[in-house]
Design an enzyme around this catalytic site. Structure first.
Site, PDB file in Angstrom:
ATOM      1  CG  HIS A   1      33.576  49.090  55.686  1.00 38.19           C
ATOM      2  ND1 HIS A   1      33.977  48.699  56.948  1.00 38.19           N
ATOM      3  CD2 HIS A   1      34.614  48.832  54.866  1.00 38.19           C
ATOM      4  CE1 HIS A   1      35.212  48.252  56.894  1.00 38.19           C
ATOM      5  NE2 HIS A   1      35.624  48.311  55.636  1.00 38.19           N
TER       6      HIS A   1
ATOM      7  N   PRO B   1      32.855  64.582  57.851  1.00 40.06           N
ATOM      8  CG  PRO B   1      31.179  63.035  57.505  1.00 40.06           C
ATOM      9  CD  PRO B   1      32.477  63.223  58.181  1.00 40.06           C
ATOM     10  CD  GLU B   2      34.605  70.160  59.631  1.00 35.20           C
ATOM     11  OE1 GLU B   2      34.359  71.359  59.879  1.00 35.20           O
ATOM     12  OE2 GLU B   2      35.750  69.727  59.489  1.00 35.20           O
TER      13      GLU B   2
ATOM     14  NE  ARG C   1      39.042  56.092  60.338  1.00 35.41           N
ATOM     15  CZ  ARG C   1      39.803  57.165  60.198  1.00 35.41           C
ATOM     16  NH1 ARG C   1      39.721  58.119  61.093  1.00 35.41           N
ATOM     17  NH2 ARG C   1      40.627  57.289  59.208  1.00 35.41           N
TER      18      ARG C   1
END
Length: 293
Positions: free
Chosen positions: A111, A2-3, A130
């Site tokens: 998660h 995600p940017e 992650r």
DNA sequence: AACCTTCCCTGATGGC
DNA sequence: TGCCATCAGGGAAGGT
């Protein structure tokens, strides 16, 4: 990853659904993504109304009545809405690096690190495989929140993003232009995908040293950065592996990428073969003819 | 100060 | 079949 366009896409999707809603309850696991005791969420958040959802760089800021909940999605973070009236999906997106990813509304799994529940039955989930993401909770009067943002450069769509400042900050710096674009203190919100795309659009080789760039090249980069970010937002973000919007849907900008992820394929502009190199420990894609060294 | 490298983390993949 | 190395990268920490 995600940017700015992906974070902004999430913000725009979530805002109309959660603004003005009162938080009914919160559940959180013990993940390291929490930069505070996660129990503070359950202690402080329930009962508060979400007044606004803002973005600074790649951070999302939930403005509550008495607190700020700040989320950085890191590499694989997802913020999605779950509507109890909608069936959970069993559809997946397949990716060679990160594997199978859900593409629609989904039930919580191992998660999913926190869930915000509303009285309507709707929830906001934060999921991050992650765990490079980060979650912060600040009291509304706690000014130390500014420390988090103090080193960030200008927002590419704000008035603080000026050519004059851009050129001055470049100065005589010796690092490679790709690395500088990834520096959040130089300009906020650019990540690996949009850095490569901006440099392609500007026609500049990513490994060029900043101090040796011509002024016209710097100007083209200055213009290309907000331009590719804007196109990314319009397309609803880029889904390479994990990105989904607040409804769990994939983005569309991956269809418009000129270089990122296109190693070995032909340049749309000149038909040369796109190459991949490492710049600053990051995979970097470019066209050897359109972006000469 | 500026710049570079390492680390965190997970799951898929390829070699043996 | 299993085991291990490799890869993806945002950003902070550590090193030069």
């Amino acid at each position: 990853m995600p940017e700015l366009p992906e974070v902004e896409t999430i913000r725009r999707g979530l805002l109309p659904k959660i603004k003005g809603q009162r938080i009914d309850g919160v559940t959180a696991d013990g993940s390291k993504v929490f930069q505070m005791d996660p129990e503070l969420l359950g202690l402080h958040i329930p009962g508060q109304v979400i007044c606004d959802l803002r973005r600074r760089a790649k951070y999302l800021i939930f403005e509550l009545e008495r607190h700020r909940l700040i989320v950085h999605l890191g590499m694989t973070g997802q913020l999605t809405l779950r509507n109890p009236g909608t069936r959970d999906s069993n559809r997946f997106l397949r990716h060679p690096v990160t594997g199978l990813q859900r593409t629609r509304q989904h039930a919580p799994d191992r998660h999913t690190h926190f869930q915000i529940h509303f009285a309507t039955g709707t929830s906001v989930f934060f999921r991050d495989v992650r765990k490079f993401g980060k979650v912060y909770l600040f009291d509304i009067s706690d000014e130390s929140v500014e420390i988090l943002f103090s080193r960030l450069g200008p927002e590419p769509f704000s008035e603080s993003y000026t050519l004059k400042g851009f050129l001055e900050k470049m100065g005589t710096r010796k690092l490679r232009i790709k690395s500088l674009l990834l520096d959040q203190g130089f300009v906020a919100g650019v990540g690996n995908i949009y850095a490569d795309e901006a440099l392609f659009q500007a026609g500049v080789y990513p490994g060029r040293r900043v101090r040796y760039l011509r002024k016209y090249e710097k100007v083209r980069i200055f213009e290309a950065v907000p331009d590719v970010l804007r196109k990314g937002i319009v397309a609803g973000g880029t889904t390479i592996s994990d990105f989904v919007d607040s409804d769990g849907a994939v983005g569309g900008f991956q269809e418009q990428l000129n270089v990122y992820g296109r190693e070995g394929q032909r340049c749309y502009r000149c038909d040369s073969v796109i190459l991949k190199i490492i710049v600053g420990q990051r995979g970097t894609h470019y066209c050897p003819a359109c972006q000469k060294r």
